[in-house]
Design a protein around this motif. Structure first.
Motif, PDB file in Angstrom:
ATOM      1  N   GLN A  12       0.849  -1.183   0.000  1.00 59.37           N
ATOM      2  CA  GLN A  12       0.000   0.000   0.000  1.00 59.37           C
ATOM      3  C   GLN A  12       0.880   1.227   0.000  1.00 59.37           C
ATOM      4  OE1 GLN A  12      -3.030   0.126   3.039  1.00 59.37           O
ATOM      5  NE2 GLN A  12      -4.125   1.744   1.965  1.00 59.37           N
ATOM      6  N   PRO A  13       0.989   1.891  -1.147  1.00 60.30           N
ATOM      7  CA  PRO A  13       1.774   3.124  -1.218  1.00 60.30           C
ATOM      8  C   PRO A  13       1.108   4.230  -0.406  1.00 60.30           C
ATOM      9  CG  PRO A  13       1.432   2.175  -3.403  1.00 60.30           C
ATOM     10  CD  PRO A  13       0.508   1.488  -2.460  1.00 60.30           C
ATOM     11  N   PRO A  14       1.842   5.247  -0.009  1.00 63.57           N
ATOM     12  CA  PRO A  14       1.250   6.343   0.766  1.00 63.57           C
ATOM     13  C   PRO A  14       0.090   6.996   0.030  1.00 63.57           C
ATOM     14  CG  PRO A  14       3.633   6.500   0.743  1.00 63.57           C
ATOM     15  CD  PRO A  14       3.273   5.415  -0.212  1.00 63.57           C
ATOM     16  N   GLY A  15      -1.039   7.076   0.681  1.00 65.51           N
ATOM     17  CA  GLY A  15      -2.197   7.733   0.117  1.00 65.51           C
ATOM     18  C   GLY A  15      -2.922   6.956  -0.968  1.00 65.51           C
ATOM     19  N   LYS A  16      -2.547   5.701  -1.159  1.00 67.54           N
ATOM     20  CA  LYS A  16      -3.174   4.898  -2.208  1.00 67.54           C
ATOM     21  C   LYS A  16      -3.745   3.607  -1.634  1.00 67.54           C
ATOM     22  CE  LYS A  16      -0.157   6.638  -5.872  1.00 67.54           C
ATOM     23  NZ  LYS A  16       0.760   6.270  -6.985  1.00 67.54           N
ATOM     24  N   GLY A  17      -4.439   2.876  -2.461  1.00 67.36           N
ATOM     25  CA  GLY A  17      -5.038   1.623  -2.035  1.00 67.36           C
ATOM     26  C   GLY A  17      -4.047   0.472  -2.083  1.00 67.36           C
ATOM     27  N   ARG A  18      -4.471  -0.641  -1.510  1.00 71.77           N
ATOM     28  CA  ARG A  18      -3.631  -1.840  -1.494  1.00 71.77           C
ATOM     29  C   ARG A  18      -3.568  -2.454  -2.887  1.00 71.77           C
ATOM     30  NH1 ARG A  18      -5.876  -5.941   2.646  1.00 71.77           N
ATOM     31  NH2 ARG A  18      -7.469  -6.195   1.012  1.00 71.77           N
ATOM     32  N   GLU A  19      -2.404  -2.962  -3.242  1.00 67.76           N
ATOM     33  CA  GLU A  19      -2.245  -3.589  -4.557  1.00 67.76           C
ATOM     34  C   GLU A  19      -1.457  -4.884  -4.453  1.00 67.76           C
ATOM     35  OE1 GLU A  19      -0.295  -0.199  -6.410  1.00 67.76           O
ATOM     36  OE2 GLU A  19       1.642  -1.261  -6.345  1.00 67.76           O
ATOM     37  N   PHE A  20      -1.795  -5.807  -5.312  1.00 62.48           N
ATOM     38  CA  PHE A  20      -1.114  -7.096  -5.383  1.00 62.48           C
ATOM     39  C   PHE A  20       0.299  -6.895  -5.919  1.00 62.48           C
ATOM     40  CE2 PHE A  20      -0.762 -11.625  -6.000  1.00 62.48           C
ATOM     41  CZ  PHE A  20      -0.038 -11.786  -7.169  1.00 62.48           C
ATOM     42  N   VAL A  21       1.253  -7.588  -5.313  1.00 65.14           N
ATOM     43  CA  VAL A  21       2.638  -7.514  -5.761  1.00 65.14           C
ATOM     44  C   VAL A  21       3.078  -8.847  -6.376  1.00 65.14           C
ATOM     45  CG1 VAL A  21       5.038  -7.201  -5.035  1.00 65.14           C
ATOM     46  CG2 VAL A  21       3.223  -5.782  -4.038  1.00 65.14           C
ATOM     47  N   ALA A  22       2.930  -9.921  -5.606  1.00 66.54           N
ATOM     48  CA  ALA A  22       3.392 -11.234  -6.070  1.00 66.54           C
ATOM     49  C   ALA A  22       2.695 -12.321  -5.274  1.00 66.54           C
ATOM     50  CB  ALA A  22       4.906 -11.356  -5.924  1.00 66.54           C
TER      51      ALA A  22
END
Length: 127
Positions: free
Chosen positions: A38-48
């Motif tokens: 989860q980058p600052p100010g953004k939503g959660r995202e799949f990485v691997a």
């Protein structure tokens, strides 16, 4: 399953870092595992993501070719090796486990389909 992530820190662009996620319990080897961020100010995202037997690996487009997911089932540990880090990789990284009894078990890119989460570890990449 209880998960604990570690290995985050402050690095410079181009550096490498390896995250670890240690699981408690004796059923770790049955779970599909994944890393999200989860980058600052953004939503959660799949990485691997990685299947229980490591026979299938999945990566998001931004990290493909730079990040490598792996697991050591006897050690109950999941890893994420991150190379050539970029400023846009700055985020809180979390590991997640998906139950083998889930409908259509395996790696999914939607965090809502994971049953257990570790606390996040912060990775900061300075440019």
């Amino acid at each position: 399953v209880q998960l604990q992530a570690s290995g985050g820190g402050l690095v410079q662009a181009g550096d490498s870092l390896r995250l670890s996620c240690t699981a408690s319990g004796h059923t770790f080897s049955r779970y599909a595992m994944a890393w999200f961020r989860q980058p600052p100010g953004k939503g959660r995202e799949f990485v691997a993501g990685i299947t229980s037997s490591s026979d299938s690996l999945h990566y998001s487009v931004p990290v493909r070719g730079r990040f490598t997911i792996s697991r050591d089932n006897p050690k109950n540990t999941l890893y994420l090796a991150m190379n050539d880090l970029k400023a846009e990789d700055t985020a809180v990284y979390s590991c997640a486990a998906r139950s083998p009894t889930s409908f259509a078990p395996g790696v999914r890119r939607n965090g809502a389909e994971y049953d257990y989460w570790g606390q996040g570890t912060l990775v900061t990449v300075s440019s």
